[in-house]
Enzyme design. Structure first.
Site, short mmCIF file in Angstrom:
data_model
loop_
_atom_site.label_atom_id
_atom_site.label_comp_id
_atom_site.label_asym_id
_atom_site.label_seq_id
_atom_site.Cartn_x
_atom_site.Cartn_y
_atom_site.Cartn_z
N GLY A 45 1.01 -6.78 -0.53
CA GLY A 45 2.04 -6.22 -1.79
C GLY A 45 3.41 -6.50 -1.66
N GLU A 99 7.43 -1.70 3.15
CA GLU A 99 6.13 -1.49 2.53
C GLU A 99 6.47 -1.50 0.66
OE1 GLU A 99 3.13 -1.04 2.09
OE2 GLU A 99 2.23 0.33 3.54
N ASP A 100 5.35 -1.89 0.07
CA ASP A 100 5.59 -1.97 -1.36
C ASP A 100 5.66 -0.52 -1.90
OD1 ASP A 100 3.13 -1.59 -0.84
OD2 ASP A 100 2.07 -2.92 -2.02
N ASP A 103 1.61 5.88 -1.16
CA ASP A 103 1.10 6.68 -1.80
C ASP A 103 0.56 8.10 -1.27
OD1 ASP A 103 -0.95 8.16 -3.67
OD2 ASP A 103 -2.17 6.39 -3.96
N LYS A 131 5.07 7.62 -3.99
CA LYS A 131 4.61 8.36 -5.14
C LYS A 131 4.65 9.75 -4.49
CE LYS A 131 1.02 5.40 -6.85
NZ LYS A 131 -0.27 5.11 -7.45
N PHE A 152 -0.47 4.62 -11.49
CA PHE A 152 -0.85 3.26 -11.09
C PHE A 152 0.10 2.25 -11.53
CE2 PHE A 152 -3.28 -0.57 -10.47
CZ PHE A 152 -3.64 -0.51 -8.96
N VAL A 153 0.52 1.45 -10.57
CA VAL A 153 1.64 0.57 -11.01
C VAL A 153 1.15 -0.84 -10.47
CG1 VAL A 153 3.62 2.01 -11.34
CG2 VAL A 153 2.79 1.03 -9.10
N ASP A 159 -0.62 -5.31 -6.85
CA ASP A 159 -1.86 -5.87 -7.64
C ASP A 159 -2.95 -4.81 -8.35
OD1 ASP A 159 -3.12 -5.25 -5.20
OD2 ASP A 159 -4.99 -6.22 -5.86
P1 5GP Z 1 -1.44 4.75 1.05
O1 5GP Z 1 -2.07 4.78 2.63
O2 5GP Z 1 -0.20 5.50 1.22
O3 5GP Z 1 -2.41 5.85 0.18
O4 5GP Z 1 -1.75 3.54 0.29
C1 5GP Z 1 -0.61 2.70 0.49
C2 5GP Z 1 -1.31 1.38 -0.15
O5 5GP Z 1 -1.95 1.65 -1.39
C3 5GP Z 1 -0.27 0.59 -0.70
O6 5GP Z 1 0.34 -0.27 0.38
C4 5GP Z 1 -0.81 -0.38 -1.87
O7 5GP Z 1 -1.45 -1.65 -1.22
C5 5GP Z 1 -2.00 0.64 -2.26
N1 5GP Z 1 -1.51 1.50 -3.52
C6 5GP Z 1 -1.04 2.79 -3.70
N2 5GP Z 1 -0.79 2.89 -4.86
C7 5GP Z 1 -0.90 2.08 -5.37
C8 5GP Z 1 -0.68 1.36 -7.00
O8 5GP Z 1 0.01 2.26 -7.79
N3 5GP Z 1 -0.51 0.26 -7.34
C9 5GP Z 1 -0.89 -0.62 -6.52
N4 5GP Z 1 -1.19 -2.07 -6.97
N5 5GP Z 1 -1.28 -0.27 -5.19
C10 5GP Z 1 -1.14 0.91 -4.84
#
Ligand code: 5GP
Length: 177
Positions: A45, A99-100, A103, A131, A152-153, A159
């Site tokens: 990402g 990081e992209d 969440d 987020k 969700f983006v 992706d």
């Molecule tokens: P976390 O462990 O913080 O819940 O999730 C992080 C990962 O989930 C990010 O690196 C990404 O790959 C994915 N992710 C979380 N939210 C989104 C979203 O809104 N869109 C997309 N495309 N990926 C997300």
């Protein structure tokens, strides 16, 4: 824009993303001016964000792309694999994770723990998007581009089911009803 079963609309323009990247790079160039950080962009990402951010980093630095697999569909699964792909030694390094999006913060927390375990001197993170969940949980991210709610983006590297990474703008899902 329709991708598979979901509808998306433009949310953050390429211009806004680039202006934000300039701000983030200015802060990082200043905070790390006496160091030689090792940037660890998390694939897939963050590839576009990392590429644009690193062009604005003017201090000596190293870059090693890494990967964790943890996510499918539109909700975090919480299943995490270990960090793979780093060729540089992480011992005694000032590490900046790229990081992209953060969440739940679960992915980032696991990576930070692993890097500390490997003897990194310091570990910080820069994320383009964060987020609400991560803000509420007080996940430790030093540099944040944009704060989101729970939308969700996709686009700009992010992706939906493998699609949409190629767009220069960020789109968000249109929730109907
Ligand atoms: P976390 O462990 O913080 O819940 O999730 C992080 C990962 O989930 C990010 O690196 C990404 O790959 C994915 N992710 C979380 N939210 C989104 C979203 O809104 N869109 C997309 N495309 N990926 C997300």
């Amino acid at each position: 824009m329709k991708l598979k079963d979901l509808e998306f609309k433009k949310f953050i323009s390429a211009e806004k993303i680039h202006a934000k990247i300039d701000d983030l790079a200015t802060q990082i160039n200043s905070d790390y001016k006496d160091k030689t950080p090792l940037f660890l962009p998390i694939l897939n990402g963050s590839f576009m964000f990392a590429s644009d951010l690193l062009k604005e980093i003017k201090i000596p630095c190293r870059v090693s792309f890494v990967k964790v697999a943890s996510y499918s569909g539109t909700a975090s699964t919480g299943q995490l694999k270990t960090l793979i792909g780093h060729e540089e030694s992480l011992f005694n390094q000032d590490i900046l994770i790229i990081e992209d999006i953060v969440d739940t913060g679960l992915t980032l927390q696991k990576i930070i723990e692993e890097l500390r375990g490997l003897g990194a001197k310091s570990v910080e993170a820069v994320t383009l998007l964060r987020k609400k969940t991560a803000r509420e949980k007080d996940i430790d991210v030093k540099y944040v581009g944009f704060d989101l709610e729970q939308e969700f983006v996709l686009g700009y590297g992010l992706d939906y089911d493998g699609l949409g990474r190629n767009h220069q703008d960020i789109y968000k899902q249109v929730i109907k009803g």
